[in-house]
Scaffold this motif. Structure first.
Motif, PDB file in Angstrom:
ATOM      1  N   PRO A  75     114.683 115.026  44.372  1.00  0.00           N
ATOM      2  CA  PRO A  75     114.243 113.905  43.545  1.00  0.00           C
ATOM      3  C   PRO A  75     113.293 112.990  44.317  1.00  0.00           C
ATOM      4  O   PRO A  75     113.228 113.034  45.541  1.00  0.00           O
ATOM      5  N   ALA A  76     112.588 112.175  43.558  1.00  0.00           N
ATOM      6  CA  ALA A  76     111.555 111.310  44.121  1.00  0.00           C
ATOM      7  C   ALA A  76     112.121 110.379  45.190  1.00  0.00           C
ATOM      8  O   ALA A  76     113.282 109.961  45.134  1.00  0.00           O
ATOM      9  N   VAL A  77     111.277 110.057  46.161  1.00  0.00           N
ATOM     10  CA  VAL A  77     111.621 109.134  47.239  1.00  0.00           C
ATOM     11  C   VAL A  77     110.703 107.918  47.102  1.00  0.00           C
ATOM     12  O   VAL A  77     109.484 108.070  47.129  1.00  0.00           O
ATOM     13  N   PRO A  78     111.256 106.706  46.952  1.00  0.00           N
ATOM     14  CA  PRO A  78     110.415 105.516  46.777  1.00  0.00           C
ATOM     15  C   PRO A  78     109.811 105.051  48.109  1.00  0.00           C
ATOM     16  O   PRO A  78     110.141 103.982  48.630  1.00  0.00           O
ATOM     17  N   ALA A  79     108.909 105.842  48.654  1.00  0.00           N
ATOM     18  CA  ALA A  79     108.317 105.575  49.964  1.00  0.00           C
ATOM     19  C   ALA A  79     107.551 104.253  49.998  1.00  0.00           C
ATOM     20  O   ALA A  79     107.366 103.677  51.070  1.00  0.00           O
ATOM     21  N   HIS A  80     107.124 103.767  48.845  1.00  0.00           N
ATOM     22  CA  HIS A  80     106.391 102.500  48.809  1.00  0.00           C
ATOM     23  C   HIS A  80     107.256 101.327  49.256  1.00  0.00           C
ATOM     24  O   HIS A  80     106.733 100.272  49.612  1.00  0.00           O
ATOM     25  N   ARG A  81     108.564 101.499  49.298  1.00  0.00           N
ATOM     26  CA  ARG A  81     109.483 100.425  49.700  1.00  0.00           C
ATOM     27  C   ARG A  81     109.732 100.392  51.206  1.00  0.00           C
ATOM     28  O   ARG A  81     110.558  99.615  51.670  1.00  0.00           O
ATOM     29  N   VAL A  82     109.015 101.217  51.948  1.00  0.00           N
ATOM     30  CA  VAL A  82     109.186 101.258  53.402  1.00  0.00           C
ATOM     31  C   VAL A  82     107.919 100.727  54.063  1.00  0.00           C
ATOM     32  O   VAL A  82     106.830 101.251  53.843  1.00  0.00           O
ATOM     33  N   VAL A  83     108.085  99.672  54.859  1.00  0.00           N
ATOM     34  CA  VAL A  83     106.962  99.002  55.514  1.00  0.00           C
ATOM     35  C   VAL A  83     107.263  98.866  57.006  1.00  0.00           C
ATOM     36  O   VAL A  83     108.354  99.217  57.454  1.00  0.00           O
ATOM     37  N   ASN A  84     106.333  98.309  57.772  1.00  0.00           N
ATOM     38  CA  ASN A  84     106.630  98.135  59.188  1.00  0.00           C
ATOM     39  C   ASN A  84     107.503  96.906  59.413  1.00  0.00           C
ATOM     40  O   ASN A  84     107.823  96.178  58.476  1.00  0.00           O
ATOM     41  N   GLN A 102     100.670  98.907  47.219  1.00  0.00           N
ATOM     42  CA  GLN A 102     100.733  97.502  46.826  1.00  0.00           C
ATOM     43  C   GLN A 102     101.014  97.369  45.334  1.00  0.00           C
ATOM     44  O   GLN A 102     101.838  96.552  44.928  1.00  0.00           O
ATOM     45  N   GLU A 103     100.355  98.164  44.520  1.00  0.00           N
ATOM     46  CA  GLU A 103     100.549  98.094  43.071  1.00  0.00           C
ATOM     47  C   GLU A 103     102.005  98.392  42.696  1.00  0.00           C
ATOM     48  O   GLU A 103     102.589  97.700  41.852  1.00  0.00           O
ATOM     49  N   GLN A 107     104.633  95.723  41.013  1.00  0.00           N
ATOM     50  CA  GLN A 107     105.319  96.016  39.748  1.00  0.00           C
ATOM     51  C   GLN A 107     106.814  95.719  39.853  1.00  0.00           C
ATOM     52  O   GLN A 107     107.466  95.470  38.845  1.00  0.00           O
ATOM     53  N   GLU A 108     107.340  95.725  41.067  1.00  0.00           N
ATOM     54  CA  GLU A 108     108.757  95.424  41.283  1.00  0.00           C
ATOM     55  C   GLU A 108     108.982  93.951  41.615  1.00  0.00           C
ATOM     56  O   GLU A 108     110.086  93.549  41.944  1.00  0.00           O
ATOM     57  N   GLY A 109     107.919  93.151  41.541  1.00  0.00           N
ATOM     58  CA  GLY A 109     108.044  91.713  41.766  1.00  0.00           C
ATOM     59  C   GLY A 109     107.838  91.270  43.201  1.00  0.00           C
ATOM     60  O   GLY A 109     108.067  90.109  43.530  1.00  0.00           O
ATOM     61  N   ILE A 110     107.403  92.145  44.062  1.00  0.00           N
ATOM     62  CA  ILE A 110     107.178  91.791  45.464  1.00  0.00           C
ATOM     63  C   ILE A 110     105.769  91.230  45.610  1.00  0.00           C
ATOM     64  O   ILE A 110     104.805  91.792  45.098  1.00  0.00           O
ATOM     65  N   ILE A 111     105.662  90.118  46.316  1.00  0.00           N
ATOM     66  CA  ILE A 111     104.384  89.433  46.492  1.00  0.00           C
ATOM     67  C   ILE A 111     103.700  89.947  47.758  1.00  0.00           C
ATOM     68  O   ILE A 111     104.283  89.919  48.844  1.00  0.00           O
ATOM     69  N   ILE A 112     102.455  90.403  47.598  1.00  0.00           N
ATOM     70  CA  ILE A 112     101.677  90.940  48.712  1.00  0.00           C
ATOM     71  C   ILE A 112     100.443  90.060  48.919  1.00  0.00           C
ATOM     72  O   ILE A 112      99.737  89.750  47.962  1.00  0.00           O
ATOM     73  N   LYS A 113     100.207  89.676  50.166  1.00  0.00           N
ATOM     74  CA  LYS A 113      99.008  88.922  50.515  1.00  0.00           C
ATOM     75  C   LYS A 113      98.398  89.560  51.751  1.00  0.00           C
ATOM     76  O   LYS A 113      99.045  89.651  52.797  1.00  0.00           O
ATOM     77  N   GLU A 114      97.154  90.020  51.618  1.00  0.00           N
ATOM     78  CA  GLU A 114      96.414  90.641  52.719  1.00  0.00           C
ATOM     79  C   GLU A 114      97.213  91.781  53.366  1.00  0.00           C
ATOM     80  O   GLU A 114      97.408  91.808  54.575  1.00  0.00           O
TER      81      GLU A 114
END
Length: 139
Positions: A75-84, A102-103, A107-114
């Protein structure tokens, strides 16, 4: 001598990299993917936190390598939720487009700046926390 998987081999969900830790835990890819699948929607964790929680002496770099192959498993792995460890979207260039990570997070409500999570400490999820299910402790 410990053998490490060949980074040129393609991981799969059934025999990811052929690196066995023991008969119960499976490959390190499978261990990493299992942890990442537990990250709650709207939360993130770091490569290092996953490495520490794995219990198989992974390095953060090995976790990043596993995340690079995460798009090809089911099944899918939400790799977008892993950051440094600083909340930077360091893996963004390994997605289909440079903005997809980032998108998905936005979509999950996380705020990204730069290319960095603005409220990283607030949305951090510690996969190794045993005392609280939804820990925000940064490792």
């Amino acid at each position: 001598m410990k053998k490490y998987p060949n980074p040129k081999e393609q991981p799969s969900s059934t025999n990811a990299g052929k690196q066995e830790t023991d008969s119960k835990s499976g490959s390190f890819f499978e261990v990493v993917f299992k942890i990442v699948r537990k990250i709650p929607r709207g939360r993130v964790t770091s490569y290092g936190a996953i490495a520490e929680a794995s219990g198989i002496r992974l390095t953060a770099r090995m976790v990043g390598w596993a995340m690079n192959g995460a798009g090809r498993v089911k099944p899918a792995v939400p790799a977008h939720r892993v950051v440094n460890s600083k909340g930077i979207l360091s893996g963004k260039n390994f997605f289909a487009t440079p903005t997809l990570m980032q998108e998905l997070l936005e979509q999950e409500g996380i705020i990204i700046k730069e290319d960095k999570i603005a409220n990283f400490k607030d949305v951090f999820w510690d996969p190794g926390a045993k005392t609280r299910k939804d820990s925000k402790k940064v490792l």
